[in-house]
Design a protein around this motif. Structure first.
Motif, PDB file in Angstrom:
ATOM      1  N   TYR A   2       0.825  -1.205   0.000  1.00  0.00           N
ATOM      2  CA  TYR A   2       0.000   0.000   0.000  1.00  0.00           C
ATOM      3  C   TYR A   2       0.861   1.256   0.000  1.00  0.00           C
ATOM      4  N   ARG A  40       3.512   1.779  -1.425  1.00  0.00           N
ATOM      5  CA  ARG A  40       4.075   2.046  -2.744  1.00  0.00           C
ATOM      6  C   ARG A  40       3.114   2.847  -3.617  1.00  0.00           C
ATOM      7  N   THR A  41       1.852   2.961  -3.184  1.00  0.00           N
ATOM      8  CA  THR A  41       0.892   3.807  -3.904  1.00  0.00           C
ATOM      9  C   THR A  41       0.911   5.235  -3.370  1.00  0.00           C
ATOM     10  N   THR A  49       2.985   8.754  -2.533  1.00  0.00           N
ATOM     11  CA  THR A  49       4.138   9.476  -3.066  1.00  0.00           C
ATOM     12  C   THR A  49       4.835  10.338  -2.023  1.00  0.00           C
ATOM     13  N   ARG A  66       5.037   8.841   3.560  1.00  0.00           N
ATOM     14  CA  ARG A  66       4.650   7.432   3.572  1.00  0.00           C
ATOM     15  C   ARG A  66       4.467   6.877   4.981  1.00  0.00           C
ATOM     16  N   LEU A 106      -5.949  -2.335  -3.962  1.00  0.00           N
ATOM     17  CA  LEU A 106      -5.011  -1.221  -3.819  1.00  0.00           C
ATOM     18  C   LEU A 106      -5.216  -0.189  -4.922  1.00  0.00           C
ATOM     19  N   LEU A 107      -5.549  -0.644  -6.116  1.00  0.00           N
ATOM     20  CA  LEU A 107      -5.864   0.294  -7.191  1.00  0.00           C
ATOM     21  C   LEU A 107      -7.106   1.103  -6.852  1.00  0.00           C
ATOM     22  N   ALA A 147      -6.182   3.748  -4.292  1.00  0.00           N
ATOM     23  CA  ALA A 147      -5.452   4.863  -4.892  1.00  0.00           C
ATOM     24  C   ALA A 147      -6.393   5.912  -5.466  1.00  0.00           C
ATOM     25  N   SER A 148      -7.622   5.510  -5.768  1.00  0.00           N
ATOM     26  CA  SER A 148      -8.585   6.457  -6.330  1.00  0.00           C
ATOM     27  C   SER A 148      -9.356   7.221  -5.257  1.00  0.00           C
TER      28      SER A 148
END
Length: 252
Positions: A73, A75-76, A78, A81, A155-156, A159-160
């Motif tokens: 997670y 890694r999504t 920026t 962290r 996870l995608l 990210a939204s």
């Protein structure tokens, strides 16, 4: 996406943080366990104390299997962290803390069953083993376990999520799938004894293997079959459920 367990490269720091929290929780459980009464049910704790102990127990048992997902997670993310990972983890544990409310009610009810005749406690233990075992074999268990083993699609979706609540929402969402995956294993502590250290160790190994081992789905089914077998065996060997039958092992 393929059902294979998630693996993470370059996520040593995030995974290490969760493992450190899990290790600290284990230290607390081991060192404080002897100071707690070896009683069935809620072990004599009030609601607030039970929820605190329950949350630490779930942190110890769940975070080792969740560490790779948390590392992935991050890694999504920026920026910032580590603070955001802390929010994600806290939200994840919040789900398990909330689950402590029905767990307390169940433990209190089953604790009363432990004070009834031995045959009643044995029958209740058989029901606990049977319900937990059957759930292990259901499609809902498979679906929740698949989300924990291969969370890329989730996870995608995370990210939204817009705004500052993203990490909180992601942690709660993943915690919900983890709860759906593992509640049938956690409920077995009612039969083994809430503070039964050996039961906690074995169940932690099972939870982690289900999520991370290549044959995790097979392990889940084998555990379900074993739990159903315990539902039958406990009538001949009541000491298999010391938390309900007073087998003398609940404090181990």
């Amino acid at each position: 996406m393929t059902g294979r367990p998630v693996t993470v490269r370059g996520g040593a720091a995030p995974a290490g943080l969760l493992l450190a929290v899990a290790a600290a929780s284990w230290v607390w459980v081991v060192t404080r366990r002897d100071g707690m009464p070896a009683m069935p049910g809620t072990t004599g704790l009030g609601l607030a104390a039970f929820l605190a102990v329950w949350t630490l127990m779930t942190a110890a048992m769940m975070l080792p299997g969740t560490a790779p997902v948390a590392a992935l997670y991050t890694r999504t993310i920026t920026a910032h962290r580590m603070p955001r990972l802390i929010v994600f983890t806290a939200a994840y544990l919040l789900v398990w803390a909330a689950a402590g409310l029905p767990a307390y009610a169940l433990a209190a009810g089953l604790g009363r069953a432990g004070g009834l005749p031995a045959a009643t406690g044995t029958a209740v233990a058989a029901a606990v083993f049977f319900v937990g075992g059957v759930y292990q074999l259901t499609p809902l268990k498979d679906r929740c376990l698949a989300k924990c083993r291969s969370p890329v699609g989730q996870l995608l979706r995370y990210a939204s999520y817009p705004g500052r609540s993203r990490d909180l929402r992601a942690g709660v969402h993943h915690g919900g799938f983890c709860l759906g995956c593992c509640w049938s294993l956690m409920v077995l502590l009612a039969a083994f004894g809430v503070m039964n250290l050996w039961a906690m160790v074995v169940l932690t190994a099972v939870i982690t293997a289900e999520k991370l081992a290549p044959a995790g789905h097979l392990i889940a089914r084998l555990v379900g079959i074993a739990s159903i077998a315990l539902a039958v065996a406990v009538f001949w060997f009541p000491e298999l459920a010391p938390g309900l039958t007073g087998g003398g092992m609940a404090g181990m």
